[in-house]
Design a protein around this motif. Structure first.
Motif, mmCIF file in Angstrom:
data_model
loop_
_atom_site.group_PDB
_atom_site.id
_atom_site.type_symbol
_atom_site.label_atom_id
_atom_site.label_comp_id
_atom_site.label_asym_id
_atom_site.label_seq_id
_atom_site.Cartn_x
_atom_site.Cartn_y
_atom_site.Cartn_z
ATOM 1 N N ASP A 16 0.818 -1.218 0.000
ATOM 2 C CA ASP A 16 0.000 0.000 0.000
ATOM 3 C C ASP A 16 0.849 1.265 0.000
ATOM 4 O O ASP A 16 0.378 2.334 0.350
ATOM 5 N N LEU A 17 2.123 1.152 -0.408
ATOM 6 C CA LEU A 17 3.073 2.254 -0.517
ATOM 7 C C LEU A 17 3.561 2.736 0.848
ATOM 8 O O LEU A 17 4.154 3.814 0.957
ATOM 9 N N GLN A 18 3.358 1.912 1.876
ATOM 10 C CA GLN A 18 3.954 2.153 3.176
ATOM 11 C C GLN A 18 4.511 0.871 3.782
ATOM 12 O O GLN A 18 5.467 0.902 4.546
ATOM 13 N N THR A 19 3.917 -0.237 3.410
ATOM 14 C CA THR A 19 4.416 -1.542 3.800
ATOM 15 C C THR A 19 3.988 -2.534 2.729
ATOM 16 O O THR A 19 3.339 -2.162 1.745
ATOM 17 N N ALA A 20 4.390 -3.790 2.881
ATOM 18 C CA ALA A 20 4.120 -4.776 1.832
ATOM 19 C C ALA A 20 4.048 -6.164 2.449
ATOM 20 O O ALA A 20 4.487 -6.394 3.587
ATOM 21 N N ALA A 21 3.495 -7.092 1.681
ATOM 22 C CA ALA A 21 3.373 -8.477 2.124
ATOM 23 C C ALA A 21 3.759 -9.403 0.982
ATOM 24 O O ALA A 21 3.540 -9.084 -0.193
ATOM 25 N N LEU A 22 4.336 -10.554 1.330
ATOM 26 C CA LEU A 22 4.624 -11.608 0.365
ATOM 27 C C LEU A 22 3.542 -12.678 0.468
ATOM 28 O O LEU A 22 3.179 -13.106 1.574
ATOM 29 N N VAL A 23 3.059 -13.118 -0.691
ATOM 30 C CA VAL A 23 2.042 -14.169 -0.762
ATOM 31 C C VAL A 23 2.616 -15.308 -1.574
ATOM 32 O O VAL A 23 2.992 -15.121 -2.738
ATOM 33 N N ASP A 24 2.690 -16.512 -0.979
ATOM 34 C CA ASP A 24 3.261 -17.625 -1.739
ATOM 35 C C ASP A 24 2.218 -18.235 -2.664
ATOM 36 O O ASP A 24 1.031 -17.878 -2.637
ATOM 37 N N SER A 25 2.660 -19.140 -3.508
ATOM 38 C CA SER A 25 1.797 -19.681 -4.562
ATOM 39 C C SER A 25 0.717 -20.602 -4.019
ATOM 40 O O SER A 25 -0.155 -21.044 -4.776
ATOM 41 N N ASN A 26 0.736 -20.897 -2.711
ATOM 42 C CA ASN A 26 -0.332 -21.671 -2.084
ATOM 43 C C ASN A 26 -1.268 -20.798 -1.264
ATOM 44 O O ASN A 26 -2.078 -21.300 -0.496
ATOM 45 N N GLY A 27 -1.142 -19.483 -1.412
ATOM 46 C CA GLY A 27 -2.079 -18.581 -0.768
ATOM 47 C C GLY A 27 -1.732 -18.188 0.654
ATOM 48 O O GLY A 27 -2.605 -17.705 1.383
ATOM 49 N N THR A 28 -0.480 -18.356 1.056
ATOM 50 C CA THR A 28 -0.068 -18.012 2.420
ATOM 51 C C THR A 28 0.720 -16.713 2.431
ATOM 52 O O THR A 28 1.683 -16.558 1.675
#
Length: 627
Positions: A16-28
């Motif tokens: 969101d231009l202030q923080t970020a998240a990684l999402v793996d290919s199994n939806g985690t």
């Protein structure tokens, strides 16, 4: 242990231009820090599967196939689950944060079924402060759950028919350990979801319409931003994805670009080269100005230059020079390094470090990169005010006095200070750009002194940075070690790309540092860097290699190397810092340097291909074979 951890490349990035998240290919979601990139983690199972915490949405069966894609021209990630009973789509995004609200962030996970029926399981298992702080939680009947630690809070809002107690078909939640598990079933056309929000807000019911409005607004933002790009070259899709990735790694309130949104991902699995990259390096962000301006993103470039000038104004002036090599996204410089001893690390890669002990190193090259970006911005109409010019003049006077000092160098080695060729060459760039600015804008400056020291640096590089036996520029005075950072010498205008000295350097790098299209930054066995183990090839250097080839006239080979490099991206077009022997992504992910160098290589290669690079003298090319 390897089965517990997804491959580094098996991730997409949302933010969101202030923080970020990684999402793996199994939806985690296995990495998420809040409220900023450099804040403690809420989900970090990527670094410790047992203690790190996660948020997962997946089919209730193990018999499924998953695929990921970005919604075209957006940073909205879609993970598709295909089972024999039905097909579902998990749509992950973060609504772009209000620049004035730096503590509240929303993470939206919409699950819909497009064919058949899908039984699903969703889990929210937060672990605050890198798993070091315990938390309690309370369910609010019909509204959701709030998790609280001493320093953070995370709210799980009710979405649609999901309830914490009851038995509605679309989703039922229950307490699971330190978190919540939701199970349910959806038919084709039905939708549910999970919405997480930081800041300690009370839980409430979110309707499907509200969720969909967030989706539409987020889609609109990214599509409008993408349409601002002026790039019309041959590699639009990859360049656009790289540009959006850089945007996702930019902290909007200040314009600072983090080197990567992650910490602790290894350059060698099982090794100790595990660094925290959630900070703004002067070097990386300065190179981004070139990329942003090359795509027409003038506002973003201007915002970073303003952030950079604020750091110049502060002029800390300690032993490390007027500038630190890196800062937090808010401009502060407290980056004390510590190890998370309770984390096992990605596939046993320990120690897991947060903070960065290299912050106080002396790295002279940052002054060249900073001045080059400021000069480039000036050529695009972003002129400096009087106070800014005064501060830069003082900075350049400092460069005149210290350019011959031993330093740690661009690669932040921990093997002791040396007189690195790249650092001195970049001091030449700093003084050269300062002279140009003074002359073009009629600014007062001690130009005779700057010119004298600039020329002295040039002579140093040509004499002490050159190894006559190897016929190549080398890493530092008195060594025979090659260094891929010197690939930017022609790009910066220090040496002509057809100069025999440069062509022989390029030839030497071909022999020692280049493996097919991949380029090592240096040979650690030949140049001890104070760390155990080895590393992969450096994606940044590989794209620098493309540019060096193109400028030196080897256009066919440059284009082939570039196309090969595109095959090493992950399934979403993202790159980590390094590439291993079997093509695996290594290091923090995604890496800003990798993506900005891709953009620069694409823009420059397009220009060379469109305008031609001229005749290549077969004598100067040393019999080089162009495939």
């Amino acid at each position: 242990m390897a089965d517990t951890y997804p491959n580094i490349a098996d991730h997409g990035l949302i933010g969101d231009l202030q923080t970020a998240a990684l999402v793996d290919s199994n939806g985690t979601i296995d990495w998420f820090c809040c409220p900023r990139f450099d804040s403690p983690s809420v989900f970090a199972s990527l670094l410790d599967a047992e203690r790190g915490g996660y948020c997962s949405v997946r089919p209730a069966t193990d018999d499924y196939v998953s695929r990921q894609l970005y919604l075209p021209n957006t940073a909205i990630l879609v993970t598709r689950f295909m089972t024999e009973q039905g097909v579902g789509e998990l749509i992950d995004f973060m609504p772009v944060a209000d620049g004035t609200a730096t503590d509240r962030h929303r993470l939206v996970r919409m699950l819909r079924v497009v064919r058949g029926t899908l039984d699903f399981i969703a889990e929210v298992q937060p672990r605050f402060d890198y798993g070091r702080q315990a938390h309690d939680f309370s369910a609010v009947q019909g509204e959701g759950v709030i998790f609280r630690s001493p320093d953070q809070a995370l709210t799980l809002h009710r979405v649609g028919d999901f309830v914490m107690h009851g038995g509605q078909r679309a989703g039922r939640g229950e307490i699971a350990g330190q978190g919540v598990r939701i199970t349910g079933s959806l038919n084709a056309g039905e939708m549910t979801g999970v919405m997480l929000e930081s800041g300690g807000v009370p839980p409430k019911r979110i309707t499907h319409d509200e969720l969909f409005d967030m989706f539409l607004e987020t889609r609109r933002y990214w599509r409008e931003w993408n349409e601002r790009s002026t790039y019309r070259g041959r590699w639009r899709e990859m360049v656009a994805r790289s540009a959006m990735t850089l945007k996702l790694m930019t902290y909007a309130p200040t314009g600072a670009l983090v080197a990567a949104p992650t910490a602790g991902l290894p350059e060698q699995v099982g090794g100790e080269r595990n660094w925290d990259y959630r900070y703004t390096w002067i070097r990386d962000a300065s190179f981004s100005v070139y990329a942003l301006l090359g795509l027409g993103y003038t506002e973003e470039a201007e915002q970073f230059v303003e952030w950079l000038m604020q750091r110049v104004h502060e002029s800390v002036g300690d032993t490390s020079g007027p500038l630190k090599i890196m800062y937090r996204v808010d401009g502060s410089s407290d980056l004390v390094e510590e190890s998370l001893e309770h984390f096992s690390g990605y596939r046993g890669s320990a120690p897991v470090r947060i903070g960065n002990g290299a912050a106080d190193q002396l790295q002279l090259d940052i002054y060249g990169e900073a001045m080059d970006s400021i000069h480039l911005a000036d050529t695009h109409g972003l002129q400096l005010p009087h106070v800014g010019w005064t501060q830069l003049s003082r900075l350049l006077d400092w460069v005149c006095d210290h350019w011959d000092t031993a330093e740690e160098g661009i690669w932040e080695t921990r093997g002791g200070p040396k007189k690195f060729t790249y650092g001195r060459f970049m001091c030449w760039v700093a003084l050269d750009r300062g002279i140009r600015l003074a002359q073009s804008r009629g600014r007062p400056a001690p130009i005779p002194r700057w010119r004298e020291q600039r020329d002295a640096i040039y002579e140093w590089v040509m004499e002490k940075g050159w190894d006559e036996e190897r016929k190549a520029f080398v890493q530092y005075e008195g060594t025979e070690v090659l260094d891929a950072s010197l690939l930017v010498m022609p790009l910066m205008g220090f040496i002509a790309p057809r100069d025999p000295m440069w062509l022989s350097t390029l030839e030497a790098m071909d022999d020692e540092l280049v493996s097919d299209s991949l380029v090592y930054r240096y040979n650690p066995s030949a140049s001890p860097d104070g760390l155990r183990g080895s590393e992969g090839t450096f994606t940044l250097c590989s794209f620098w290699y493309v540019d060096a080839l193109a400028r030196s006239g080897f256009l066919d080979e440059a284009q082939l190397v570039f196309e090969k490099m595109l095959t090493y991206a992950n399934h979403l077009g993202l790159y980590a810092e390094e590439i291993g022997l079997t093509g695996e992504q290594l290091g923090n992910f995604p890496q800003a340097f990798s993506h900005l160098s891709l953009i620069n290589a694409a823009v420059n290669l397009d220009y060379q291909l469109d305008h031609g690079s001229g005749f290549v003298d077969p004598v100067l090319s040393k019999g080089r074979r162009v495939i």
